[in-house]
Write a protein that holds these residues in place. Sequence first.
Motif, PDB file in Angstrom:
ATOM      1  N   SER A  72      35.123  37.137  45.351  1.00 19.82           N
ATOM      2  CA  SER A  72      36.307  37.996  45.268  1.00 19.82           C
ATOM      3  C   SER A  72      36.349  38.995  46.421  1.00 19.82           C
ATOM      4  N   GLN A  73      35.192  39.466  46.882  1.00 21.95           N
ATOM      5  CA  GLN A  73      35.150  40.324  48.066  1.00 21.95           C
ATOM      6  C   GLN A  73      35.670  39.553  49.279  1.00 21.95           C
ATOM      7  N   LEU A  74      35.176  38.346  49.457  1.00 21.21           N
ATOM      8  CA  LEU A  74      35.582  37.536  50.604  1.00 21.21           C
ATOM      9  C   LEU A  74      37.073  37.213  50.583  1.00 21.21           C
ATOM     10  N   ASN A  75      37.618  37.037  49.387  1.00 19.50           N
ATOM     11  CA  ASN A  75      39.038  36.712  49.235  1.00 19.50           C
ATOM     12  C   ASN A  75      39.924  37.952  49.089  1.00 19.50           C
ATOM     13  N   HIS A  76      39.331  39.127  49.141  1.00 16.89           N
ATOM     14  CA  HIS A  76      40.067  40.397  49.022  1.00 16.89           C
ATOM     15  C   HIS A  76      40.877  40.461  47.727  1.00 16.89           C
ATOM     16  N   CYS A  77      40.262  40.016  46.645  1.00 19.00           N
ATOM     17  CA  CYS A  77      40.946  39.999  45.350  1.00 19.00           C
ATOM     18  C   CYS A  77      40.543  41.228  44.533  1.00 19.00           C
ATOM     19  N   ALA A  78      41.358  42.254  44.603  1.00 19.43           N
ATOM     20  CA  ALA A  78      41.061  43.520  43.921  1.00 19.43           C
ATOM     21  C   ALA A  78      41.010  43.360  42.405  1.00 19.43           C
ATOM     22  N   PHE A  79      41.907  42.546  41.851  1.00 17.74           N
ATOM     23  CA  PHE A  79      41.928  42.347  40.404  1.00 17.74           C
ATOM     24  C   PHE A  79      40.607  41.763  39.917  1.00 17.74           C
ATOM     25  N   CYS A  80      40.129  40.713  40.595  1.00 19.29           N
ATOM     26  CA  CYS A  80      38.877  40.066  40.183  1.00 19.29           C
ATOM     27  C   CYS A  80      37.664  40.931  40.489  1.00 19.29           C
ATOM     28  N   LEU A  81      37.712  41.708  41.560  1.00 22.38           N
ATOM     29  CA  LEU A  81      36.619  42.650  41.842  1.00 22.38           C
ATOM     30  C   LEU A  81      36.498  43.659  40.709  1.00 22.38           C
ATOM     31  N   ASP A  82      37.605  44.190  40.269  1.00 19.66           N
ATOM     32  CA  ASP A  82      37.618  45.146  39.161  1.00 19.66           C
ATOM     33  C   ASP A  82      37.033  44.495  37.907  1.00 19.66           C
ATOM     34  N   MET A  83      37.518  43.319  37.565  1.00 15.24           N
ATOM     35  CA  MET A  83      37.087  42.637  36.347  1.00 15.24           C
ATOM     36  C   MET A  83      35.602  42.284  36.385  1.00 15.24           C
ATOM     37  N   HIS A  84      35.167  41.625  37.435  1.00 19.26           N
ATOM     38  CA  HIS A  84      33.795  41.115  37.453  1.00 19.26           C
ATOM     39  C   HIS A  84      32.759  42.198  37.712  1.00 19.26           C
ATOM     40  N   SER A  85      33.143  43.257  38.388  1.00 18.39           N
ATOM     41  CA  SER A  85      32.224  44.401  38.527  1.00 18.39           C
ATOM     42  C   SER A  85      32.003  45.048  37.166  1.00 18.39           C
ATOM     43  N   LYS A  86      33.078  45.212  36.425  1.00 18.89           N
ATOM     44  CA  LYS A  86      32.963  45.801  35.088  1.00 18.89           C
ATOM     45  C   LYS A  86      32.189  44.891  34.142  1.00 18.89           C
ATOM     46  N   THR A 114      33.381  29.282  49.775  1.00 14.86           N
ATOM     47  CA  THR A 114      34.566  30.141  49.861  1.00 14.86           C
ATOM     48  C   THR A 114      35.165  30.134  51.260  1.00 14.86           C
ATOM     49  N   LEU A 115      34.319  30.163  52.267  1.00 18.14           N
ATOM     50  CA  LEU A 115      34.771  30.193  53.666  1.00 18.14           C
ATOM     51  C   LEU A 115      34.666  28.799  54.284  1.00 18.14           C
ATOM     52  N   LEU A 116      35.100  27.820  53.570  1.00 18.92           N
ATOM     53  CA  LEU A 116      34.960  26.418  53.929  1.00 18.92           C
ATOM     54  C   LEU A 116      35.433  26.110  55.348  1.00 18.92           C
ATOM     55  N   THR A 117      36.480  26.733  55.787  1.00 17.05           N
ATOM     56  CA  THR A 117      37.031  26.439  57.116  1.00 17.05           C
ATOM     57  C   THR A 117      36.208  27.044  58.243  1.00 17.05           C
ATOM     58  N   GLU A 118      35.197  27.814  57.933  1.00 21.05           N
ATOM     59  CA  GLU A 118      34.364  28.437  58.968  1.00 21.05           C
ATOM     60  C   GLU A 118      33.070  27.667  59.213  1.00 21.05           C
ATOM     61  N   GLY A 119      33.056  26.398  58.958  1.00 21.17           N
ATOM     62  CA  GLY A 119      31.862  25.613  59.245  1.00 21.17           C
ATOM     63  C   GLY A 119      31.424  24.722  58.107  1.00 21.17           C
ATOM     64  N   PHE A 120      32.327  24.452  57.195  1.00 21.45           N
ATOM     65  CA  PHE A 120      32.005  23.597  56.055  1.00 21.45           C
ATOM     66  C   PHE A 120      30.836  24.192  55.272  1.00 21.45           C
ATOM     67  N   VAL A 121      30.109  23.386  54.553  1.00 21.88           N
ATOM     68  CA  VAL A 121      28.922  23.842  53.827  1.00 21.88           C
ATOM     69  C   VAL A 121      27.730  23.238  54.563  1.00 21.88           C
ATOM     70  N   PRO A 122      27.037  24.045  55.372  1.00 22.74           N
ATOM     71  CA  PRO A 122      25.921  23.513  56.156  1.00 22.74           C
ATOM     72  C   PRO A 122      24.828  22.910  55.272  1.00 22.74           C
ATOM     73  N   ASP A 123      24.195  21.860  55.781  1.00 20.20           N
ATOM     74  CA  ASP A 123      23.132  21.181  55.045  1.00 20.20           C
ATOM     75  C   ASP A 123      22.038  22.148  54.624  1.00 20.20           C
ATOM     76  N   GLU A 124      21.641  23.050  55.522  1.00 18.01           N
ATOM     77  CA  GLU A 124      20.543  23.962  55.198  1.00 18.01           C
ATOM     78  C   GLU A 124      20.912  24.923  54.064  1.00 18.01           C
ATOM     79  N   VAL A 125      22.178  25.308  53.973  1.00 17.77           N
ATOM     80  CA  VAL A 125      22.631  26.172  52.880  1.00 17.77           C
ATOM     81  C   VAL A 125      22.577  25.403  51.560  1.00 17.77           C
TER      82      VAL A 125
END
Length: 188
Positions: free
Chosen positions: A73-87, A127-138
């Motif tokens: 939610s931080q990466l996606n800038h989702c304030a609603f979900c940040l509020d919910m999941h932090s709580k 979440t950031l799939l377009t920034e390099g896919f999911v690397p094998d090492e990850v």
Amino acid sequence: MTTNTTNTQQTTATADSHAGAAPAGTGYAPEHPARLNPAALAPEVYKAMVRLDAAANQGLDPVLVELVKIRCSQLNHCAFCLDMHSKDALAAGESVERIVQLSAWRESRHFYTEKEAAALELAEAVTLLTEGFVPDEVYELAAKHFEEAELAHLISSVIVINAWNRFAVTCRSVPGHYTPGQFKGHNA
């Protein structure tokens, strides 16, 4: 957004009690109204998402799930979900310190277990799939810490929170009104 969220109730409560404005004299910016309520307008989609969310989280540590949902939610800038999941994380016993450090977890790695760090790294890659896919090492690091079924559920949980983030950001769901456990027992 999670399995226990009902945008209909949240949007109605917000409209009734706050009418889109901050309390007079606070100096805060006015609260924006939600654009629309997908739970009310596409109830079958919403119910399917609720069921998918519940299925995705099965067998995973609930606190780990909240940490992953906060980070996505931080990466996606989702304030609603940040509020919910932090709580929800706080209500589940998570510390304020670990929640605050999530945005810089690599620099504060000592706050997290190796398993949590592997989950956070995988969550970021998905979440950031377009920034390099999911690397094998990850992926391989996560696979060392999670059994295959658990890993499949973790990936599913990340995918579902990303979908919820997109609903909430696009519909401008209003943060700040969620109470932990508010929608527990809500049937979908």
